[in-house]
Write an enzyme that holds these catalytic residues in place. Sequence first.
Site, PDB file in Angstrom:
ATOM      1  N   GLY A 196       0.807  -1.210   0.000  1.00  0.00           N
ATOM      2  CA  GLY A 196       0.000   0.000   0.000  1.00  0.00           C
ATOM      3  C   GLY A 196       0.842   1.264   0.000  1.00  0.00           C
ATOM      4  O   GLY A 196       2.039   1.238  -0.311  1.00  0.00           O
ATOM      5  N   GLY A 198       2.046   3.103   2.399  1.00  0.00           N
ATOM      6  CA  GLY A 198       3.207   3.060   3.291  1.00  0.00           C
ATOM      7  C   GLY A 198       4.333   2.247   2.704  1.00  0.00           C
ATOM      8  O   GLY A 198       5.511   2.631   2.786  1.00  0.00           O
ATOM      9  N   ASP A 227      -8.768  -0.745   0.171  1.00  0.00           N
ATOM     10  CA  ASP A 227      -9.606   0.441   0.338  1.00  0.00           C
ATOM     11  C   ASP A 227      -9.712   1.283  -0.934  1.00  0.00           C
ATOM     12  O   ASP A 227     -10.536   2.189  -1.000  1.00  0.00           O
ATOM     13  CB  ASP A 227      -9.055   1.346   1.438  1.00  0.00           C
ATOM     14  N   ARG A 272     -10.260   3.083   5.975  1.00  0.00           N
ATOM     15  CA  ARG A 272      -9.719   3.923   7.045  1.00  0.00           C
ATOM     16  C   ARG A 272      -9.867   5.407   6.716  1.00  0.00           C
ATOM     17  O   ARG A 272     -10.346   6.184   7.527  1.00  0.00           O
ATOM     18  CB  ARG A 272      -8.246   3.592   7.277  1.00  0.00           C
ATOM     19  N   GLU A 326     -14.901   1.969   8.304  1.00  0.00           N
ATOM     20  CA  GLU A 326     -14.197   1.907   9.592  1.00  0.00           C
ATOM     21  C   GLU A 326     -13.632   3.252  10.038  1.00  0.00           C
ATOM     22  O   GLU A 326     -13.452   3.493  11.237  1.00  0.00           O
ATOM     23  CB  GLU A 326     -13.075   0.881   9.539  1.00  0.00           C
ATOM     24  N   TYR A 384     -12.208  -8.892   7.896  1.00  0.00           N
ATOM     25  CA  TYR A 384     -11.143  -9.846   7.626  1.00  0.00           C
ATOM     26  C   TYR A 384     -11.575 -10.894   6.607  1.00  0.00           C
ATOM     27  O   TYR A 384     -10.735 -11.448   5.889  1.00  0.00           O
ATOM     28  CB  TYR A 384     -10.684 -10.490   8.938  1.00  0.00           C
ATOM     29  N   MET A 385     -12.876 -11.169   6.526  1.00  0.00           N
ATOM     30  CA  MET A 385     -13.361 -12.056   5.487  1.00  0.00           C
ATOM     31  C   MET A 385     -13.180 -11.412   4.112  1.00  0.00           C
ATOM     32  O   MET A 385     -12.815 -12.074   3.149  1.00  0.00           O
ATOM     33  CB  MET A 385     -14.838 -12.376   5.720  1.00  0.00           C
ATOM     34  N   VAL A 386     -13.429 -10.106   4.048  1.00  0.00           N
ATOM     35  CA  VAL A 386     -13.344  -9.394   2.772  1.00  0.00           C
ATOM     36  C   VAL A 386     -11.926  -9.414   2.223  1.00  0.00           C
ATOM     37  O   VAL A 386     -11.702  -9.659   1.036  1.00  0.00           O
ATOM     38  CB  VAL A 386     -13.835  -7.937   2.952  1.00  0.00           C
TER      39      VAL A 386
END
Length: 463
Positions: A196, A198, A227, A272, A326, A384-386
């Site tokens: 990502g 970062g 995301d 996020r 989230e 976490y499933m996604v």
Amino acid sequence: MAAGDDECTASVGEITISPVKVQRLPHLIHYLPNLKTFPNPLDRNQFYHPSDGFYISPCDVILRQITYDLSGTFPSPPPHLAYHRAGPRKQIFFDPSMTRVAIVTCGGLCPGLNTVIRELVVGLWELYGVRQIYGIIAGYRGFYSFEPMALNPKLVEDWHKRGGTVLETSRGGFDLEKIVNSIKDHEFDQVYVIGGDGSMRGAVTIFDEICRQKLNVSIAGIPKTVDNDIGIIDRSFGFQTAVEMAQQAISAAHVEAESAVNGIGLVKLMGRSTGHIALHATISSRDVDCCLIPENEFYLEGKGGLFEFLEQRLKQNGHAVLVVAEGAGQDMIPRSDAQKKETDESGNPVFLDVGQWLKSELKSWWDRDHPGELVTIKYIDPMYMVRAVPANATDNLYCTLLAHSAIHGIMAGYTGFVSGPINGNYAYIPIAEVANAKNPVSTMDHKWAWVRSVTNQPDFTKR
């Protein structure tokens, strides 16, 4: 070989488009001018028959902006940016028989990670004849903590059917000196970083140090974020799979809400800093009554607030479905001074669970304003499933094109770049630009208006 900040003017009929600026793409010859070149082995590949136009030239570019107001009422600021088009070049700067490759996955999980790894291995092996390909275990720290894993097409054959990353991943562990020393010690010529924003910032730091030491090493980034919050490129891989999985959670919440008296289905989705998953899943499912995202502030109490809206919707339909990203509402959640300063291993602020908080607030509101009346609140958190599922067909295809684009670019001697689609065409973008670019949801454009039209939710603007 690598075009610089060139400008040109294009005319269409009587309309003249202002100058186009081609973004400078880093190349090994910028600091190693005497490198040897080799004919592209695709010329001899039995599965390819290169013809006129097969190889991409430095003059072949992709415009970043393709919409214009020709009336001049809202002029676009010149110059208009363009990026070099991705694809094979006639000459390459690496001898495939001697090339050693490192592939690393960093950060959180995302559908398609294993597909990208597989396609990098198969593409390097079958297209260019590279035989020394290695996987770095457990993210950036793996460069100096573990021995690399030798990879080949037979080993990775079915990796695209698996979720997660077989190479394993981790957050943090970035030690520039140890990483670059490991690259030199293992004699890697090419490094592919899958991660990502970062991870891309880490790749920029590695690239800068490689340039400073004038090492004959190319580094390419393949941006990953479920995301879809990385800027410039059209979308991140894994995003469409995530939206598809999110709809299953929304459908479950809708069934639960519809099957209860005053039923409320509450679904928390990943996001996020951006609400792309929540937005696209809302538009696609059509079962959502309200979508809350980080880019659009909301409030609970009073006229035009969430509670008033939900009360009206429950009176009308007897149930409601609420989707929250989230990162939404984080400023509204009470937290201690210590929690405000808390960060994860990647340096990101630690978010509190907006879903649990919102569920508690909904229950308190109902008990206060509707004592003795039934209500059922079902909270579903599929995050976490996604992110752990294998990529769907669309993302698998996308991952293949990303990987092959990166291979073609790095073999041509380009470095410090990211491969990705811009307006549907694959391009090479300086990695520093991608590392710092954001992709927020614009609440002023048509897409957010579609959400409002589907949900009929308030704009949460206090008047």
